[in-house]
Design a protein around this motif. Sequence first.
Motif, mmCIF file in Angstrom:
data_model
loop_
_atom_site.group_PDB
_atom_site.id
_atom_site.type_symbol
_atom_site.label_atom_id
_atom_site.label_comp_id
_atom_site.label_asym_id
_atom_site.label_seq_id
_atom_site.Cartn_x
_atom_site.Cartn_y
_atom_site.Cartn_z
ATOM 1 N N ASP A 105 -9.380 -7.013 1.199
ATOM 2 C CA ASP A 105 -8.530 -5.750 2.145
ATOM 3 C C ASP A 105 -9.541 -4.500 2.312
ATOM 4 O O ASP A 105 -9.717 -4.193 1.210
ATOM 5 C CB ASP A 105 -7.109 -5.653 2.001
ATOM 6 N N ILE A 136 1.171 -5.286 3.246
ATOM 7 C CA ILE A 136 0.019 -5.717 3.685
ATOM 8 C C ILE A 136 -0.051 -7.114 4.034
ATOM 9 O O ILE A 136 -0.068 -7.721 2.854
ATOM 10 C CB ILE A 136 -1.408 -5.110 2.927
ATOM 11 N N CYS A 155 -7.415 -0.975 1.678
ATOM 12 C CA CYS A 155 -7.231 -0.716 0.305
ATOM 13 C C CYS A 155 -8.233 0.381 -0.386
ATOM 14 O O CYS A 155 -9.324 -0.109 -0.376
ATOM 15 C CB CYS A 155 -6.597 -1.700 -0.601
ATOM 16 N N MET A 194 -2.853 5.674 -0.154
ATOM 17 C CA MET A 194 -3.470 4.611 0.451
ATOM 18 C C MET A 194 -4.084 3.520 -0.682
ATOM 19 O O MET A 194 -4.843 2.947 -0.519
ATOM 20 C CB MET A 194 -5.077 5.120 0.954
ATOM 21 N N LYS A 195 -3.464 3.611 -1.992
ATOM 22 C CA LYS A 195 -3.785 2.528 -3.073
ATOM 23 C C LYS A 195 -2.965 1.516 -2.596
ATOM 24 O O LYS A 195 -1.759 1.688 -2.373
ATOM 25 C CB LYS A 195 -3.572 3.309 -4.290
ATOM 26 N N CYS A 196 -3.292 0.315 -3.237
ATOM 27 C CA CYS A 196 -2.501 -1.016 -2.972
ATOM 28 C C CYS A 196 -2.538 -1.547 -4.292
ATOM 29 O O CYS A 196 -3.225 -1.329 -5.350
ATOM 30 C CB CYS A 196 -3.511 -2.218 -2.215
ATOM 31 N N GLN A 233 1.008 -1.167 0.152
ATOM 32 C CA GLN A 233 0.098 0.070 -0.041
ATOM 33 C C GLN A 233 0.986 1.110 0.169
ATOM 34 O O GLN A 233 1.837 1.307 0.802
ATOM 35 C CB GLN A 233 -0.969 0.013 1.257
ATOM 36 N N ASN A 256 -9.006 1.111 -3.753
ATOM 37 C CA ASN A 256 -8.795 1.005 -5.299
ATOM 38 C C ASN A 256 -9.981 1.010 -6.491
ATOM 39 O O ASN A 256 -10.866 0.914 -6.047
ATOM 40 C CB ASN A 256 -8.265 -0.439 -5.474
ATOM 41 N N THR A 314 1.592 4.648 1.141
ATOM 42 C CA THR A 314 1.237 5.442 2.359
ATOM 43 C C THR A 314 0.571 6.670 2.009
ATOM 44 O O THR A 314 -0.073 7.312 2.811
ATOM 45 C CB THR A 314 2.310 5.371 3.291
ATOM 46 N N THR A 341 6.123 2.780 0.625
ATOM 47 C CA THR A 341 5.062 1.713 0.786
ATOM 48 C C THR A 341 5.006 0.777 1.867
ATOM 49 O O THR A 341 6.385 0.810 2.299
ATOM 50 C CB THR A 341 4.980 0.633 -0.656
#
Length: 82
Positions: A77, A60, A80, A42-44, A37, A82, A39, A57
């Motif tokens: 999750d 996770i 995340c 907040m995208k994974c 992820q 997305n 930071t 990053t």
Amino acid sequence: MKKILLATVTLLAFAAPSFAAESGKTVGAASSFYLVQDTGTMKCQIVETQPAAGGTTKLIGTAHPTKAAAETALKADKACTN
């Protein structure tokens, strides 16, 4: 001379299987997939190399053996976006 040749051939016959490729692994394939992820956003995403400590990053969960398993973890999750 024949005894030495026969001993060498016998030794190689027993040692040859130990030189075979590892079973269950494909040459050049990634061994693990990681869910990381960013930071800031907040995208994974799924990557093939473990992220370095102290970067932008974070890891996770744990390593996943297949990309499909990592994709399932990504969908499940809640952290995340997305």
